[in-house]
Design an enzyme around this catalytic site. Sequence first.
Site, short mmCIF file in Angstrom:
data_model
loop_
_atom_site.label_atom_id
_atom_site.label_comp_id
_atom_site.label_asym_id
_atom_site.label_seq_id
_atom_site.Cartn_x
_atom_site.Cartn_y
_atom_site.Cartn_z
N HIS A 1 47.46 -2.67 33.23
CA HIS A 1 47.46 -3.75 34.22
C HIS A 1 46.57 -3.35 35.40
CE1 HIS A 1 50.76 -6.32 32.68
NE2 HIS A 1 51.17 -5.18 32.13
N CYS B 1 46.91 -6.68 29.03
CA CYS B 1 48.12 -6.28 28.33
C CYS B 1 48.23 -7.02 26.99
CB CYS B 1 49.35 -6.47 29.21
SG CYS B 1 50.79 -5.54 28.62
N GLU C 1 45.74 -5.13 37.88
CA GLU C 1 46.28 -5.71 39.12
C GLU C 1 47.42 -4.88 39.70
OE1 GLU C 1 48.92 -7.43 35.90
OE2 GLU C 1 46.86 -6.71 36.11
#
Length: 220
Positions: free
Chosen positions: A201, A92, A203
């Site tokens: 992102h 990010c 994750e």
Amino acid sequence: MSQQGRATTVQKKTVAVLDYGSGNIHSAVHALRRLGAKVEVTADAEQVLNADGLVVPGVGSFDAVANGLRAIEAMRWIGRRIAGGRAVLGICVGHQILFETGVEHGITTEGMGEWPGTVEKLPAEVLPHMGWSEIRAPENSVLFAGLHRERFYFVHSYAVRRWEFDQNSQHMRPPQVTWAHHGSDFIAAIENGPLSGTQFHPEKSGDAGMQLLNNWIGTL
């Protein structure tokens, strides 16, 4: 010792997650641990420099992240890892900071300059760009191996919209650039030797994001 008596141990890869006050990093830490990495959440220079891989997270504004990194001299540590061929993954705003400059609310802030380009506001009717978007990755991408045309989770209003690298340079292998679209095309990820970055992102991107992180760990 007999063959039966020997214990086989697989060495876990050590991943340092840089903690410089940028916000919630727990999702990244949890995902990396699920993949079997030994994770160190740290702002310690020695741990950052010696880990097999370094993740640079980032949320909020470009200038706040830049100032946070400079306050602990982390840009110098990141630069040393890159110079030594040691893996770094920016996520990010941690990806954005690797470019030359960021322009937000009329404020221009200097980035690390590892890649040419300016982080600027997306020309979209709806901002932030928040949700799942398809990416267009190069066929020989390592990060996106097995993940072409997958969707990943984005939360941002700013991105790099133009790629200004000389693809015909005779002195180095050109970076691999992955694109997405919201209002206009923008850079969703870059792979450049030991240095990688994702605007999205991983994750928070479900199975596709976990596969990408696993692909990255596999390069360490």
